[in-house]
Design an enzyme around this catalytic site. Structure first.
Site, PDB file in Angstrom:
ATOM      1  N   ALA A  13       0.830  -1.215   0.000  1.00  0.00           N
ATOM      2  CA  ALA A  13       0.000   0.000   0.000  1.00  0.00           C
ATOM      3  C   ALA A  13       0.864   1.265   0.000  1.00  0.00           C
ATOM      4  O   ALA A  13       0.745   2.112  -0.888  1.00  0.00           O
ATOM      5  CB  ALA A  13      -0.921  -0.023   1.215  1.00  0.00           C
ATOM      6  N   TYR A 150       6.307  -6.323  17.096  1.00  0.00           N
ATOM      7  CA  TYR A 150       6.332  -5.334  16.010  1.00  0.00           C
ATOM      8  C   TYR A 150       7.207  -4.135  16.394  1.00  0.00           C
ATOM      9  O   TYR A 150       8.077  -3.714  15.632  1.00  0.00           O
ATOM     10  CB  TYR A 150       4.908  -4.889  15.700  1.00  0.00           C
ATOM     11  CG  TYR A 150       4.812  -3.806  14.653  1.00  0.00           C
ATOM     12  CD1 TYR A 150       5.028  -4.084  13.312  1.00  0.00           C
ATOM     13  CD2 TYR A 150       4.496  -2.492  15.005  1.00  0.00           C
ATOM     14  CE1 TYR A 150       4.941  -3.091  12.347  1.00  0.00           C
ATOM     15  CE2 TYR A 150       4.404  -1.497  14.050  1.00  0.00           C
ATOM     16  CZ  TYR A 150       4.620  -1.799  12.722  1.00  0.00           C
ATOM     17  OH  TYR A 150       4.550  -0.811  11.761  1.00  0.00           O
TER      18      TYR A 150
HETATM   19  N1  LIG Z   1       0.118   0.282   7.624  1.00  0.00           N
HETATM   20  C1  LIG Z   1       0.444   1.072   8.675  1.00  0.00           C
HETATM   21  O1  LIG Z   1      -0.429   1.622   9.380  1.00  0.00           O
HETATM   22  C2  LIG Z   1       1.889   1.293   8.996  1.00  0.00           C
HETATM   23  C3  LIG Z   1       2.233   2.156  10.048  1.00  0.00           C
HETATM   24  C4  LIG Z   1       3.578   2.388  10.319  1.00  0.00           C
HETATM   25  C5  LIG Z   1       4.553   1.773   9.550  1.00  0.00           C
HETATM   26  N2  LIG Z   1       4.188   0.923   8.549  1.00  0.00           N
HETATM   27  C6  LIG Z   1       5.236   0.303   7.738  1.00  0.00           C
HETATM   28  O2  LIG Z   1       5.154   0.817   6.418  1.00  0.00           O
HETATM   29  C7  LIG Z   1       5.573  -0.187   5.495  1.00  0.00           C
HETATM   30  C8  LIG Z   1       4.474  -0.411   4.461  1.00  0.00           C
HETATM   31  O3  LIG Z   1       3.276  -0.758   5.126  1.00  0.00           O
HETATM   32  P1  LIG Z   1       1.981  -1.201   4.307  1.00  0.00           P
HETATM   33  O4  LIG Z   1       0.810  -1.072   5.205  1.00  0.00           O
HETATM   34  O5  LIG Z   1       1.991  -0.512   2.978  1.00  0.00           O
HETATM   35  O6  LIG Z   1       2.302  -2.765   4.126  1.00  0.00           O
HETATM   36  P2  LIG Z   1       1.877  -3.785   2.982  1.00  0.00           P
HETATM   37  O7  LIG Z   1       0.778  -3.256   2.136  1.00  0.00           O
HETATM   38  O8  LIG Z   1       1.669  -5.098   3.641  1.00  0.00           O
HETATM   39  O9  LIG Z   1       3.185  -3.852   2.091  1.00  0.00           O
HETATM   40  C9  LIG Z   1       4.358  -4.441   2.573  1.00  0.00           C
HETATM   41  C10 LIG Z   1       5.047  -5.048   1.387  1.00  0.00           C
HETATM   42  O10 LIG Z   1       6.301  -5.618   1.830  1.00  0.00           O
HETATM   43  C11 LIG Z   1       6.506  -6.792   1.070  1.00  0.00           C
HETATM   44  N3  LIG Z   1       7.443  -7.696   1.705  1.00  0.00           N
HETATM   45  C12 LIG Z   1       7.400  -8.178   2.982  1.00  0.00           C
HETATM   46  N4  LIG Z   1       8.415  -9.030   3.182  1.00  0.00           N
HETATM   47  C13 LIG Z   1       9.105  -9.086   2.028  1.00  0.00           C
HETATM   48  C14 LIG Z   1      10.255  -9.791   1.593  1.00  0.00           C
HETATM   49  N5  LIG Z   1      10.909 -10.620   2.427  1.00  0.00           N
HETATM   50  N6  LIG Z   1      10.714  -9.625   0.331  1.00  0.00           N
HETATM   51  C15 LIG Z   1      10.049  -8.792  -0.522  1.00  0.00           C
HETATM   52  N7  LIG Z   1       8.954  -8.089  -0.192  1.00  0.00           N
HETATM   53  C16 LIG Z   1       8.488  -8.240   1.070  1.00  0.00           C
HETATM   54  C17 LIG Z   1       5.127  -7.402   0.981  1.00  0.00           C
HETATM   55  O11 LIG Z   1       5.106  -8.324  -0.060  1.00  0.00           O
HETATM   56  P3  LIG Z   1       4.218  -9.652   0.036  1.00  0.00           P
HETATM   57  O12 LIG Z   1       2.824  -9.218   0.376  1.00  0.00           O
HETATM   58  O13 LIG Z   1       4.377 -10.205  -1.315  1.00  0.00           O
HETATM   59  O14 LIG Z   1       4.823 -10.484   1.133  1.00  0.00           O
HETATM   60  C18 LIG Z   1       4.260  -6.174   0.725  1.00  0.00           C
HETATM   61  O15 LIG Z   1       4.171  -5.907  -0.652  1.00  0.00           O
HETATM   62  C19 LIG Z   1       5.892  -1.429   6.318  1.00  0.00           C
HETATM   63  O16 LIG Z   1       7.272  -1.446   6.615  1.00  0.00           O
HETATM   64  C20 LIG Z   1       5.085  -1.200   7.586  1.00  0.00           C
HETATM   65  O17 LIG Z   1       5.601  -1.889   8.700  1.00  0.00           O
HETATM   66  C21 LIG Z   1       2.885   0.683   8.247  1.00  0.00           C
END
Ligand SMILES: NC(=O)c1ccc[n+]([C@@H]2O[C@H](COP(=O)([O-])OP(=O)(O)OC[C@H]3O[C@@H](n4cnc5c(N)ncnc54)[C@H](OP(=O)(O)O)[C@@H]3O)[C@@H](O)[C@H]2O)c1
Length: 228
Positions: A13, A150
Site C-alpha cells: 500500500a 512489532y
Molecule cells: N500500515 C500502517 O499503518 C503502517 C504504520 C507504520 C509503519 N508501517 C510500515 O510501512 C511499510 C508499508 O506498510 P503497508 O501497510 O503498505 O504494508 P503492505 O501493504 O503489507 O506492504 C508491505 C510489502 O512488503 C513486502 N514484503 C514483505 N516481506 C518481504 C520480503 N521478504 N521480500 C520482498 N517483499 C516483502 C510485501 O510483499 P508480500 O505481500 O508479497 O509479502 C508487501 O508488498 C511497512 O514497513 C510497515 O511496517 C505501516
C-alpha cells in the site's frame, strides 16, 4: 537525470505510492515482489506493461541474501534504496504472543532492510553516492502495549538507520528513516472499520517525505528519523 531507485515493499500500500512518486519524477524504479497478485495489481495500477520502461518488477525475497543481491543487481547502479518491505503482528499481551511473531516481525521488518543495505552499500560507498530511506513506525518510539514484537523490530530499523549512517558518513551515503503513525491503507480500513480514517496518514503524504529525503534538497539530512 533519471536515478535508479530500489523500493522494497513497492507492491504494498505505502510502497505503491512511493513507486508512483519516483516514477513521476522520471526515475527508473525496481520493485522486488513475492506475491504474484500484488505484482499484477501494481502493474495494473500504474498502467504499464510488466517489463516496461522505467519500472522493473522482480521476484525476490529480500530477507535472504541472494534475493537482496538479485534486487540490487537489477537496479545497479542503485542511487536510492527505500526499505519499505514490512508487515504487522500484534494485539495480544506478551504472555499470549506466539514467539514465532518475534521471528516473523524481525524477518520482514528488520532483516529485509539489513539484507538490502548489505547488498547495496558496497556499490553506493564505492561511488560515494547513495541514499537509503528506511520505513520505521511510531510504535518503535511509543512502544504501546500488545505490540512488543512489532515495536521491537521497528526499533531495530531505527538502530540500523543510526548505525549505518555512522558507518558510511565519510563515504557520501545518507541513511534516514520515516516514522509513520497509522497509514490510511485498504488493509487498515478493513481491520478497523469504525476508526476515523481522516485521522490516518495518506500514503501519498509519506511517499512525498520519502521522495524529498532522496532529493538534493535533503542533502544535509543524515541519520534522521522523521515522524510523518
Ligand atoms: N500500515 C500502517 O499503518 C503502517 C504504520 C507504520 C509503519 N508501517 C510500515 O510501512 C511499510 C508499508 O506498510 P503497508 O501497510 O503498505 O504494508 P503492505 O501493504 O503489507 O506492504 C508491505 C510489502 O512488503 C513486502 N514484503 C514483505 N516481506 C518481504 C520480503 N521478504 N521480500 C520482498 N517483499 C516483502 C510485501 O510483499 P508480500 O505481500 O508479497 O509479502 C508487501 O508488498 C511497512 O514497513 C510497515 O511496517 C505501516
Amino acid at each position: 537525470m533519471a536515478r535508479n531507485v530500489l523500493v522494497s515493499g513497492g507492491a504494498g500500500a505505502l510502497g505503491r505510492a512511493v513507486v508512483e512518486a519516483f516514477l513521476e519524477g522520471g526515475d527508473h524504479v525496481v520493485v522486488p515482489w513475492i506475491v504474484e497478485a500484488e505484482r499484477d495489481a501494481l502493474a495494473d495500477a500504474l498502467c504499464r506493461p510488466l517489463e516496461a520502461g522505467s519500472l522493473t518488477l522482480l521476484a525476490a525475497d529480500v530477507a535472504e541474501a541472494d534475493g537482496a543481491a538479485a534486487a540490487v543487481e537489477a537496479a545497479e547502479p542503485v542511487t536510492v534504496l527505500v526499505n519499505g518491505a514490512g508487515g504487522f503482528a500484534g494485539g495480544m499481551p506478551h504472555t499470549e504472543t506466539p514467539l514465532e511473531d518475534f521471528d516473523r516481525m524481525y524477518r520482514i521488518n528488520l532483516r529485509t532492510a539489513a539484507a538490502l543495505c548489505q547488498a547495496a552499500l558496497p556499490g553506493m560507498t564505492s561511488r560515494a553516492a547513495g541514499c537509503i530511506v528506511n520505513v520505521a513506525s511510531r510504535a518503535a518510539i511509543d512502544r504501546p502495549p500488545t505490540l512488543a514484537a512489532y515495536s521491537a523490530s521497528k526499533a531495530g530499523v531505527l538502530v540500523l538507520t543510526e548505525t549505518l549512517q555512522k558507518e558510511v558518513a565519510e563515504h557520501g551515503v545518507r541513511v534516514n528513516a520515516v516514522v509513520p503513525t497509522t497509514i490510511d491503507t485498504p488493509a487498515n480500513r478493513a481491520a478497523m472499520p469504525d476508526a476515523d480514517f481522516g485521522a490516518w496518514t495518506p500514503t501519498a503524504a509519506i511517499a512525498a517525505v520519502v521522495h524529498w529525503l532522496a532529493s538534493d534538497a535533503a542533502a544535509s539530512v543524515r541519520g534522521s528519523a522523521i515522524p510523518v
